[in-house]
Design a protein around this motif. Structure first.
Motif, mmCIF file in Angstrom:
data_model
loop_
_atom_site.group_PDB
_atom_site.id
_atom_site.type_symbol
_atom_site.label_atom_id
_atom_site.label_comp_id
_atom_site.label_asym_id
_atom_site.label_seq_id
_atom_site.Cartn_x
_atom_site.Cartn_y
_atom_site.Cartn_z
ATOM 1 N N GLY A 10 0.832 -1.193 0.000
ATOM 2 C CA GLY A 10 0.000 0.000 0.000
ATOM 3 C C GLY A 10 0.862 1.235 0.000
ATOM 4 N N ALA A 11 0.377 2.298 -0.617
ATOM 5 C CA ALA A 11 1.159 3.535 -0.637
ATOM 6 C C ALA A 11 1.243 4.137 0.756
ATOM 7 C CB ALA A 11 0.548 4.516 -1.620
ATOM 8 N N ASP A 12 0.093 4.254 1.417
ATOM 9 C CA ASP A 12 0.045 4.863 2.746
ATOM 10 C C ASP A 12 -0.644 3.908 3.717
ATOM 11 O OD1 ASP A 12 1.155 7.417 1.927
ATOM 12 O OD2 ASP A 12 -0.764 7.778 0.934
ATOM 13 N N TRP A 13 0.044 3.591 4.828
ATOM 14 C CA TRP A 13 -0.486 2.723 5.876
ATOM 15 C C TRP A 13 -0.689 3.547 7.140
ATOM 16 C CZ3 TRP A 13 -0.770 -2.874 5.693
ATOM 17 C CH2 TRP A 13 -0.303 -3.443 4.495
ATOM 18 N N CYS A 14 -1.853 3.398 7.756
ATOM 19 C CA CYS A 14 -2.114 4.010 9.052
ATOM 20 C C CYS A 14 -2.724 2.931 9.940
ATOM 21 C CB CYS A 14 -3.056 5.206 8.915
ATOM 22 S SG CYS A 14 -3.409 6.028 10.486
ATOM 23 N N VAL A 15 -2.009 2.528 10.994
ATOM 24 C CA VAL A 15 -2.443 1.435 11.859
ATOM 25 C C VAL A 15 -2.392 1.908 13.306
ATOM 26 C CG1 VAL A 15 -2.059 -0.954 12.578
ATOM 27 C CG2 VAL A 15 -1.527 -0.258 10.226
ATOM 28 N N THR A 16 -3.513 1.771 14.027
ATOM 29 C CA THR A 16 -3.568 2.216 15.416
ATOM 30 C C THR A 16 -4.246 1.156 16.278
ATOM 31 O OG1 THR A 16 -5.703 3.352 15.153
ATOM 32 C CG2 THR A 16 -3.718 4.632 14.709
ATOM 33 N N THR A 17 -3.771 1.024 17.516
ATOM 34 C CA THR A 17 -4.424 0.184 18.520
ATOM 35 C C THR A 17 -4.316 0.888 19.873
ATOM 36 O OG1 THR A 17 -2.477 -1.069 19.255
ATOM 37 C CG2 THR A 17 -3.623 -1.891 17.292
ATOM 38 N N SER A 18 -5.143 0.425 20.820
ATOM 39 C CA SER A 18 -5.027 0.928 22.190
ATOM 40 C C SER A 18 -4.103 0.023 22.994
ATOM 41 C CB SER A 18 -6.401 1.033 22.852
ATOM 42 O OG SER A 18 -7.171 2.050 22.247
ATOM 43 N N SER A 19 -4.535 -1.234 23.204
ATOM 44 C CA SER A 19 -3.708 -2.173 23.971
ATOM 45 C C SER A 19 -3.219 -3.346 23.134
ATOM 46 C CB SER A 19 -4.500 -2.705 25.173
ATOM 47 O OG SER A 19 -5.694 -3.344 24.746
ATOM 48 N N GLY A 20 -3.699 -3.476 21.920
ATOM 49 C CA GLY A 20 -3.288 -4.592 21.073
ATOM 50 C C GLY A 20 -1.933 -4.365 20.427
ATOM 51 N N ASP A 21 -1.251 -5.471 20.124
ATOM 52 C CA ASP A 21 0.047 -5.401 19.447
ATOM 53 C C ASP A 21 -0.141 -5.168 17.951
ATOM 54 O OD1 ASP A 21 1.215 -5.972 21.887
ATOM 55 O OD2 ASP A 21 1.400 -8.120 21.481
ATOM 56 N N ILE A 22 0.898 -4.625 17.323
ATOM 57 C CA ILE A 22 0.926 -4.410 15.876
ATOM 58 C C ILE A 22 2.140 -5.113 15.308
ATOM 59 C CG2 ILE A 22 1.114 -2.723 14.014
ATOM 60 C CD1 ILE A 22 -0.166 -0.651 15.875
ATOM 61 N N SER A 23 1.931 -5.971 14.313
ATOM 62 C CA SER A 23 3.018 -6.628 13.594
ATOM 63 C C SER A 23 2.765 -6.415 12.108
ATOM 64 C CB SER A 23 3.078 -8.129 13.911
ATOM 65 O OG SER A 23 3.313 -8.352 15.290
ATOM 66 N N LEU A 24 3.620 -5.647 11.466
ATOM 67 C CA LEU A 24 3.370 -5.240 10.085
ATOM 68 C C LEU A 24 4.580 -5.555 9.224
ATOM 69 C CD1 LEU A 24 0.931 -3.859 8.723
ATOM 70 C CD2 LEU A 24 2.160 -1.695 8.902
ATOM 71 N N PHE A 25 4.288 -6.160 8.029
ATOM 72 C CA PHE A 25 5.342 -6.584 7.105
ATOM 73 C C PHE A 25 4.973 -6.165 5.682
ATOM 74 C CE2 PHE A 25 4.719 -9.474 10.612
ATOM 75 C CZ PHE A 25 5.984 -9.690 11.132
ATOM 76 N N PRO A 26 4.857 -4.882 5.404
ATOM 77 C CA PRO A 26 4.473 -4.452 4.060
ATOM 78 C C PRO A 26 5.575 -4.693 3.047
ATOM 79 C CG PRO A 26 5.051 -2.558 5.401
ATOM 80 C CD PRO A 26 5.096 -3.751 6.304
ATOM 81 N N THR A 27 5.193 -5.200 1.879
ATOM 82 C CA THR A 27 6.178 -5.410 0.819
ATOM 83 C C THR A 27 6.469 -4.112 0.081
ATOM 84 O OG1 THR A 27 4.386 -6.049 -0.691
ATOM 85 C CG2 THR A 27 5.536 -7.813 0.500
ATOM 86 N N ARG A 28 5.518 -3.179 0.100
ATOM 87 C CA ARG A 28 5.718 -1.869 -0.526
ATOM 88 C C ARG A 28 4.961 -0.822 0.264
ATOM 89 N NH1 ARG A 28 3.226 1.720 -3.658
ATOM 90 N NH2 ARG A 28 1.350 0.452 -3.799
ATOM 91 N N SER A 29 5.564 0.341 0.424
ATOM 92 C CA SER A 29 4.893 1.426 1.137
ATOM 93 C C SER A 29 5.651 2.716 0.885
ATOM 94 C CB SER A 29 4.835 1.139 2.643
ATOM 95 O OG SER A 29 6.134 0.993 3.167
ATOM 96 N N ASP A 30 4.913 3.820 0.817
ATOM 97 C CA ASP A 30 5.539 5.136 0.762
ATOM 98 C C ASP A 30 5.658 5.706 2.174
ATOM 99 O OD1 ASP A 30 5.755 5.056 -2.008
ATOM 100 O OD2 ASP A 30 3.756 5.902 -2.280
ATOM 101 N N SER A 31 4.543 5.679 2.905
ATOM 102 C CA SER A 31 4.557 6.184 4.274
ATOM 103 C C SER A 31 3.874 5.183 5.199
ATOM 104 C CB SER A 31 3.857 7.547 4.360
ATOM 105 O OG SER A 31 2.469 7.426 4.104
ATOM 106 N N LEU A 32 4.398 5.086 6.427
ATOM 107 C CA LEU A 32 3.874 4.171 7.439
ATOM 108 C C LEU A 32 3.666 4.969 8.719
ATOM 109 C CD1 LEU A 32 6.411 1.394 6.608
ATOM 110 C CD2 LEU A 32 3.961 0.954 6.620
#
Length: 297
Positions: free
Chosen positions: A187-209
């Protein structure tokens, strides 16, 4: 929730109610489903006819109506399954609301927009091509795989987990409250938010994270094209695979620490660190008490 589970479910749903058929041309481009509980299964049926029926025994709850361009289908209940076949060569906008599990899985299905809102049901979508997609659940999980979300994907779950596998889209926005978010895709732009949950992200393509969590841990392995990375946590630690080119890291923290993971960085003023000339990728990490650990991807 996967295709094998769906096939097994469909083989054991019991009796089927009447099969209804509507000419896609007369139904316009919008299908609106409201199914209070049970399951909703949507697949491609080919041709130019929309087909749908209520599966499992007992009294029928399904009702439908045509109002201009909109085909509305309502019903549902404990153990009730709505099975819908949409033409694969007639672009439709599909909306599903209620408290049911929702499975939209077919590589031949193309939609303009897909909107799913389920209170406690799980949502699984795979193999789709859509121009824009939104998914929201309260306590259910969201699984999206092998699909093209076109110009944008919005997914939110309050208590459930969100899993993305090989999902593409221009703008990808994911949020969870107590659930975890795991994702792969492009994805060109990724926006990922959580309160107490974990985030595990492995983008193959991205402009901004742009990733943020209050108490969850964050693990990010950015794609090669990432030019801007922004990460915010309060108490959660951050594990970040260093971009494979020069980058400038700005690490702002109250009590957290930086582990460079053996990566050679030049320390500069104001919590700034450079690899090489520092002009390839801009990385900003803000924490209150969380630590930052770098590693080679």
């Amino acid at each position: 929730v996967n295709e094998k589970a769906m096939e097994e479910f469909m083989e054991n749903v019991g009796d089927a109610g009447p099969l209804y058929e509507v000419d896609a041309a007369s139904a316009g481009r919008e299908v609106d489903i409201s199914w209070q509980s049970g399951q909703v299964v949507v697949q491609s049926g080919g041709g130019d006819i929309i087909q749908f029926q209520e599966m499992t025994g007992g009294s029928e709850t399904l009702k439908y109506a045509l109002d201009g361009d909109i085909l509305s289908i309502k019903g549902g209940g404990s153990g009730k399954c709505l099975y819908v076949l949409l033409p694969d060569d007639y672009v439709l906008s599909l909306t599903v609301n209620g408290n049911s599990d929702v499975w939209v899985t077919d590589p031949d299905l193309e939609l303009v927009t897909l909107s799913v809102n389920s209170s406690s049901g799980d949502v699984a979508c795979s193999g789709l091509t859509v121009e824009r997609m939104s998914v929201e659940t309260s306590s259910g999980d969201i699984l999206l795989s092998d699909m093209d979300a076109g110009t944008g994907l919005d997914a939110h779950s309050s208590g459930g987990d969100i899993v993305l596998s090989n999902v593409t889209g221009t703008n990808i926005s994911i949020s969870a409250t107590s659930g975890c978010v795991t994702g792969t895709g492009s994805g060109a732009d990724w926006c990922v938010t959580t309160s107490s949950g974990d985030i595990s992200l492995f983008p193959t393509r991205s402009d901004s994270l742009n990733l943020s969590s209050t108490g969850g841990q964050i693990h990010l392995e950015p794609g090669q094209d990432a030019s801007v990375i922004s990460i915010d946590t309060t108490s959660g630690d951050v594990e970040l695979a260093a971009p494979d080119r020069d980058f400038c890291l700005s690490f702002n923290t109250s009590s957290g620490s930086l582990d460079q993971g053996g990566i050679s960085l030049r320390a500069r003023s104001g919590g700034e660190y450079w690899r090489g000339d520092g002009d390839g990728c801009s990385v900003t990490v803000n924490t209150t008490s969380g630590d930052l650990m770098l590693f080679e991807g």
